[in-house]
Write an enzyme that holds these catalytic residues in place. Structure first.
Site, PDB file in Angstrom:
ATOM      1  N   LYS A   1      46.667  17.017 -25.933  1.00 15.67           N
ATOM      2  CA  LYS A   1      45.941  17.599 -27.062  1.00 15.67           C
ATOM      3  C   LYS A   1      44.830  16.703 -27.548  1.00 15.67           C
ATOM      4  O   LYS A   1      43.740  17.151 -27.839  1.00 15.67           O
ATOM      5  CB  LYS A   1      46.929  17.884 -28.195  1.00 15.67           C
ATOM      6  CG  LYS A   1      46.294  18.527 -29.424  1.00 15.67           C
ATOM      7  CD  LYS A   1      45.791  19.926 -29.105  1.00 15.67           C
ATOM      8  CE  LYS A   1      45.047  20.557 -30.250  1.00 15.67           C
ATOM      9  NZ  LYS A   1      44.257  21.723 -29.786  1.00 15.67           N
TER      10      LYS A   1
ATOM     11  N   ASN B   1      49.981   2.591 -28.289  1.00 19.07           N
ATOM     12  CA  ASN B   1      49.048   3.662 -27.906  1.00 19.07           C
ATOM     13  C   ASN B   1      47.699   3.017 -27.642  1.00 19.07           C
ATOM     14  O   ASN B   1      47.288   2.137 -28.400  1.00 19.07           O
ATOM     15  CB  ASN B   1      48.865   4.670 -29.057  1.00 19.07           C
ATOM     16  CG  ASN B   1      50.040   5.604 -29.184  1.00 19.07           C
ATOM     17  OD1 ASN B   1      50.986   5.523 -28.408  1.00 19.07           O
ATOM     18  ND2 ASN B   1      49.979   6.487 -30.159  1.00 19.07           N
ATOM     19  N   GLY B   2      46.989   3.470 -26.622  1.00 19.45           N
ATOM     20  CA  GLY B   2      45.658   2.925 -26.340  1.00 19.45           C
ATOM     21  C   GLY B   2      45.643   2.190 -25.011  1.00 19.45           C
ATOM     22  O   GLY B   2      46.495   2.428 -24.144  1.00 19.45           O
TER      23      GLY B   2
ATOM     24  N   LYS C   1      38.979  28.239 -21.143  1.00 16.03           N
ATOM     25  CA  LYS C   1      40.300  28.671 -21.629  1.00 16.03           C
ATOM     26  C   LYS C   1      41.140  29.190 -20.472  1.00 16.03           C
ATOM     27  O   LYS C   1      42.306  28.846 -20.334  1.00 16.03           O
ATOM     28  CB  LYS C   1      40.180  29.792 -22.669  1.00 16.03           C
ATOM     29  CG  LYS C   1      39.824  29.469 -24.074  1.00 16.03           C
ATOM     30  CD  LYS C   1      40.785  28.643 -24.849  1.00 16.03           C
ATOM     31  CE  LYS C   1      40.550  27.179 -24.637  1.00 16.03           C
ATOM     32  NZ  LYS C   1      39.723  26.489 -25.578  1.00 16.03           N
TER      33      LYS C   1
ATOM     34  N   GLU D   1      42.277  26.318 -18.057  1.00 16.70           N
ATOM     35  CA  GLU D   1      43.220  25.292 -18.523  1.00 16.70           C
ATOM     36  C   GLU D   1      44.632  25.806 -18.735  1.00 16.70           C
ATOM     37  O   GLU D   1      45.578  25.037 -18.589  1.00 16.70           O
ATOM     38  CB  GLU D   1      42.702  24.562 -19.770  1.00 16.70           C
ATOM     39  CG  GLU D   1      42.640  25.374 -21.026  1.00 16.70           C
ATOM     40  CD  GLU D   1      42.264  24.513 -22.244  1.00 16.70           C
ATOM     41  OE1 GLU D   1      41.571  25.020 -23.118  1.00 16.70           O
ATOM     42  OE2 GLU D   1      42.665  23.347 -22.302  1.00 16.70           O
TER      43      GLU D   1
ATOM     44  N   ARG E   1      50.978  16.548 -28.578  1.00 17.87           N
ATOM     45  CA  ARG E   1      49.916  15.672 -28.087  1.00 17.87           C
ATOM     46  C   ARG E   1      49.975  15.515 -26.575  1.00 17.87           C
ATOM     47  O   ARG E   1      49.037  14.994 -25.976  1.00 17.87           O
ATOM     48  CB  ARG E   1      50.038  14.295 -28.747  1.00 17.87           C
ATOM     49  CG  ARG E   1      49.845  14.346 -30.255  1.00 17.87           C
ATOM     50  CD  ARG E   1      50.276  13.049 -30.889  1.00 17.87           C
ATOM     51  NE  ARG E   1      49.386  11.970 -30.507  1.00 17.87           N
ATOM     52  CZ  ARG E   1      48.366  11.555 -31.234  1.00 17.87           C
ATOM     53  NH1 ARG E   1      48.113  12.125 -32.373  1.00 17.87           N
ATOM     54  NH2 ARG E   1      47.606  10.569 -30.835  1.00 17.87           N
TER      55      ARG E   1
ATOM     56  N   CYS F   1      49.754   9.705 -26.292  1.00 18.23           N
ATOM     57  CA  CYS F   1      50.993   9.033 -26.666  1.00 18.23           C
ATOM     58  C   CYS F   1      51.287   9.184 -28.155  1.00 18.23           C
ATOM     59  O   CYS F   1      50.386   9.329 -28.959  1.00 18.23           O
ATOM     60  CB  CYS F   1      50.879   7.554 -26.335  1.00 18.23           C
ATOM     61  SG  CYS F   1      50.376   7.269 -24.649  1.00 18.23           S
TER      62      CYS F   1
ATOM     63  N   HIS G   1      20.996  33.098  -7.691  1.00 23.41           N
ATOM     64  CA  HIS G   1      20.495  31.858  -7.091  1.00 23.41           C
ATOM     65  C   HIS G   1      21.607  31.101  -6.373  1.00 23.41           C
ATOM     66  O   HIS G   1      21.518  29.886  -6.196  1.00 23.41           O
ATOM     67  CB  HIS G   1      19.823  30.997  -8.169  1.00 23.41           C
ATOM     68  CG  HIS G   1      18.637  31.678  -8.769  1.00 23.41           C
ATOM     69  ND1 HIS G   1      17.433  31.811  -8.108  1.00 23.41           N
ATOM     70  CD2 HIS G   1      18.497  32.345  -9.938  1.00 23.41           C
ATOM     71  CE1 HIS G   1      16.592  32.499  -8.856  1.00 23.41           C
ATOM     72  NE2 HIS G   1      17.218  32.848  -9.977  1.00 23.41           N
TER      73      HIS G   1
ATOM     74  N   TRP H   1      51.925   9.188 -22.340  1.00 23.10           N
ATOM     75  CA  TRP H   1      51.110  10.007 -21.442  1.00 23.10           C
ATOM     76  C   TRP H   1      50.439   9.019 -20.494  1.00 23.10           C
ATOM     77  O   TRP H   1      49.621   8.204 -20.919  1.00 23.10           O
ATOM     78  CB  TRP H   1      50.086  10.792 -22.258  1.00 23.10           C
ATOM     79  CG  TRP H   1      49.311  11.800 -21.490  1.00 23.10           C
ATOM     80  CD1 TRP H   1      49.706  13.046 -21.128  1.00 23.10           C
ATOM     81  CD2 TRP H   1      47.960  11.667 -21.016  1.00 23.10           C
ATOM     82  NE1 TRP H   1      48.704  13.688 -20.460  1.00 23.10           N
ATOM     83  CE2 TRP H   1      47.625  12.875 -20.370  1.00 23.10           C
ATOM     84  CE3 TRP H   1      47.006  10.639 -21.076  1.00 23.10           C
ATOM     85  CZ2 TRP H   1      46.384  13.086 -19.787  1.00 23.10           C
ATOM     86  CZ3 TRP H   1      45.768  10.858 -20.495  1.00 23.10           C
ATOM     87  CH2 TRP H   1      45.474  12.072 -19.867  1.00 23.10           C
TER      88      TRP H   1
ATOM     89  N   GLU I   1      33.085  28.857 -22.714  1.00 21.32           N
ATOM     90  CA  GLU I   1      34.357  28.618 -23.393  1.00 21.32           C
ATOM     91  C   GLU I   1      35.453  29.540 -22.832  1.00 21.32           C
ATOM     92  O   GLU I   1      36.599  29.114 -22.637  1.00 21.32           O
ATOM     93  CB  GLU I   1      34.176  28.818 -24.909  1.00 21.32           C
ATOM     94  CG  GLU I   1      35.436  28.725 -25.746  1.00 21.32           C
ATOM     95  CD  GLU I   1      36.206  27.415 -25.616  1.00 21.32           C
ATOM     96  OE1 GLU I   1      35.713  26.467 -24.992  1.00 21.32           O
ATOM     97  OE2 GLU I   1      37.342  27.369 -26.125  1.00 21.32           O
TER      98      GLU I   1
HETATM   99  C1  F6R Z   1      40.228  22.751 -24.610  1.00 22.99           C
HETATM  100  C2  F6R Z   1      40.316  21.610 -25.501  1.00 22.99           C
HETATM  101  C3  F6R Z   1      39.566  20.388 -25.149  1.00 22.99           C
HETATM  102  C4  F6R Z   1      39.056  19.690 -26.432  1.00 22.99           C
HETATM  103  C5  F6R Z   1      38.454  18.330 -26.077  1.00 22.99           C
HETATM  104  C6  F6R Z   1      37.861  17.658 -27.289  1.00 22.99           C
HETATM  105  O1  F6R Z   1      40.952  23.836 -25.104  1.00 22.99           O
HETATM  106  O2  F6R Z   1      41.003  21.647 -26.499  1.00 22.99           O
HETATM  107  O3  F6R Z   1      38.530  20.643 -24.270  1.00 22.99           O
HETATM  108  O4  F6R Z   1      38.107  20.511 -27.039  1.00 22.99           O
HETATM  109  O5  F6R Z   1      39.454  17.516 -25.533  1.00 22.99           O
HETATM  110  O6  F6R Z   1      38.810  17.446 -28.281  1.00 22.99           O
HETATM  111  P1  F6R Z   1      38.405  17.204 -29.760  1.00 22.99           P
HETATM  112  O7  F6R Z   1      37.733  18.417 -30.275  1.00 22.99           O
HETATM  113  O8  F6R Z   1      39.696  16.924 -30.464  1.00 22.99           O
HETATM  114  O9  F6R Z   1      37.479  16.026 -29.774  1.00 22.99           O
END
Ligand code: F6R
Length: 609
Positions: A604, A100-101, A486, A489, A27, A2, A505, A74, A482
């Protein structure tokens, strides 16, 4: 997650608030709303979906107003809908609130307020707060908010306006960020700095348990117990245009291409003259701390957790300290075993991730020293940790993290070298060799970006794949994790990463003709072993895209296509190897027509647990 924006001053409030919210769009949100005070009344407009929908509704709105608050939501409690969107009103329609929260005790408060005759319009936890304001209002909005704060539990950033008090906006912070942008005869409130940068670079960052009473002429900050707080003004020096797309079709592609610079910026000032060591003056460790630590816990989420997995290999190899890497949402609820000499390291791009923050707080309560690796100066994680290494990646807007990951890796490698030298487990000449290689890394990262057309082609060909597999051993396995995240997502293609030796396995059963397998083979001591695993998938007719260093041309005889990385020390491979995987995910998402920068269901900054 949010976003909050508020304004008081001579301008028309609506465009200020909407533009501010637009700066926070990255965000993630699913509805938006705005409330203004005009002629002794509160006016609210809300809309589900993008800000554009809200703007369309606002076109029909009346005369300008000079006090207002806005919100992008959100959904957590209650589905995305106009009713659940903020701002929320009390029964009388005199107070409007954004939040927010999460209010943890909202169910009992809601029951109590309903029993006292309040009528609820939404399914949210937030709405209880505005009814509490109505219930407790005594003519002084700030004093009322103090009383309200004593009744609610949870994490919140709250901003309230009242029809009876058109010259005041009150903001309260507990565990959810809020800043006040300071202007001349006008003031701004926001959950994040980019929302106010078009108007001012002078901000107060509210601390937990603080309240700001915001009027045109100035801002007063208090503790929730009423004591005044003398706030320091933070002068924001970063450039708002750095947060624009700069000619790239998506923020993600821009951010992938910013990696050479981000790596360079993260290294600046941290490699000692003559490459004799690492300069991490930000570590205020007492004498003997590095030498005596006997365990490190790295805690993070998502991509940052993946960076931690690479960090483990580096720290254990160079500094000979055992490292555990854990997902924050698991760690925080586990009866963790720590020794008195454990160092806790939290990694977070945003510095606001709820689970990571909670793990940090628990460790601090237990008396442990916490080092944060974060990208956001002034974030909660940065402010609450004992020591902070900032990754100078600059604002990361795309939901999928790219440059934050590579700079986290750089910070972790610097830390590993620093620890290795301090503990005498890393020879000075070896350290020098690594620091030299690190210095050259931005240039090599730039060369790796040239693989983009090859990956775009591969992505076009495999855009309809149902499953993909990423395999590797050691550091390559950590990077494979990783790469798979990527791809999942943003392209929504199912992807799994496997330690290459583990395939047989179970997972090998899923490898059939044409299934794409991305195989990383950058580590010399594991090269032959990985080759054998690649042959296992080739024998099942998988389509294999291999990745290795220039010079390992024999890989081309085994796989269908190869990505060659420029030569560097194998220990640095993760920083380069992840770049083609980011590009692959990006082009696959584009080929499938997805919203690359705002993938479905994701936000985000994950400020709820
Ligand atoms: C994936 C991604 C998320 C963040 C995770 C932690 O591309 O961005 O998996 O890495 O939400 O976020 P931070 O690093 O902001 O604590």
């Amino acid at each position: 997650m949010c976003g909050i924006v508020g304004y008081i001053g001579p301008r028309d409030v609506q465009p200020v608030v909407v533009e501010g919210l637009r700066k926070l769009e990255y965000r993630g949100y699913d509805s938006a709303g705005i409330a203004t005070v005009r002629d002794g009344r509160v006016f609210v407009t809300k809309s589900v979906g993008r800000l554009q929908n809200l703007e369309e509704k606002l076109r029909e709105a009346g005369a300008p107003a000079h006090l207002g608050i806005g919100h992008t939501r959100w959904a957590t409690h209650g589905r995305p809908s106009d009713e659940n969107a903020h701002p929320h009103l009390d029964c009388s329609g005199r107070f409007a609130l954004v939040h927010n929260g999460i209010i943890e005790n909202y169910l009992s408060l809601r029951a109590e307020l309903i029993a006292r005759g309040h009528r609820f319009r939404s399914e949210t936890d937030t709405e209880v707060v505005v009814h509490l304001i109505e219930e407790l209002y005594d003519g002084d909005l700030a004093a009322t908010m103090r009383k309200v704060a004593s009744r609610i539990r949870g994490a919140y950033a709250l901003v309230v306006i009242a029809a009876d008090d058109p010259e005041t906006l009150v903001a309260v912070r507990k565990s959810s960020p809020l800043v006040i942008g300071l202007g001349e005869g006008e003031q701004f409130v926001a959950s994040d700095i980019p929302a106010v940068l078009a108007y001012t670079r002078r901000v107060y960052v509210l601390d937990d348990g603080e309240m700001a009473v915001v009027r045109r002429a100035g801002v007063e900050v208090f503790h929730l117990d009423g004591r005044p707080v003398a706030k320091q003004v933070l002068e924001v020096t970063w450039d708002p245009v750095a947060a624009e797309r700069g000619g790239y079709p998506h923020f993600m592609l821009k951010e992938i291409h910013e990696q050479p610079k981000a790596i360079r910026d993260t290294l600046i000032g941290r490699i000692a003259e003559g490459r004799d060591g690492v300069e991490l003056a930000e570590l205020g460790w007492p004498a003997g701390f590095a030498e005596n630590m006997d365990r490190i816990h790295i805690v993070a989420c998502g991509t940052s957790w993946h960076a931690g997995l690479v960090g483990k290999v580096w720290i254990e190899q160079l500094a000979r300290v055992p490292v555990d890497v854990e997902i924050a949402s698991e760690y925080r609820y586990r009866d963790v075993l720590r020794t008195p000499r454990t160092l806790m390291v939290v990694i977070s791009q945003s510095g606001e991730t709820a689970d990571t923050l909670a793990a940090l707080r628990a460790a601090k309560e237990g008396g442990y020293r916490v080092l944060a690796i974060t990208n956001v100066v002034g974030s909660s994680v940065a402010r609450e940790a004992d020591d902070v290494i900032i990754t100078w990646a600059g604002p990361e807007i795309a939901v999928a993290s790219t440059k934050a990951y590579t700079t986290q890796l750089v910070a972790l490698l610097l830390l590993a070298i620093h620890l290795g030298l301090a503990r005498g487990t890393l020879a000075a000449d070896k350290a020098r060799e690594m620091l030299q290689a690190l210095d050259n890394l931005p240039q090599l990262a730039d060369q790796v970006l040239d693989t983009a057309p090859q990956l775009a082609q591969f992505a076009e060909r495999y855009k309809d794949a149902h499953d993909t597999f990423f395999i590797g051993r050691g550091l390559d396995y950590a990077v494979a994790l990783e790469g798979a995240l990527k791809l999942k997502e943003i392209s929504y293609i199912h992807a799994e990463a496997y330690a290459a030796g583990e395939l047989k396995h179970g997972t090998l059963a899923l490898i059939t003709e044409g299934v794409p397998v991305i195989a990383l083979a950058t580590q010399p001591h594991l090269y032959e072993k990985t080759m054998s695993n690649i042959k296992e998938v080739k024998a099942r007719d998988a389509f294999v895209l291999g990745m290795t260093f220039v010079g390992n041309e024999d890989l081309a005889q085994v796989v269908d296509e190869v990505i060659y990385l420029p030569q560097t020390l194998p220990v640095l491979a993760p920083v380069l190897a992840v770049i083609p995987l980011q590009l692959l995910a990006y082009y696959a998402a584009v080929a499938r027509g997805n919203d690359v920068d705002k993938p479905r269901n994701l936000a985000k900054s994950v400020t709820v647990e």
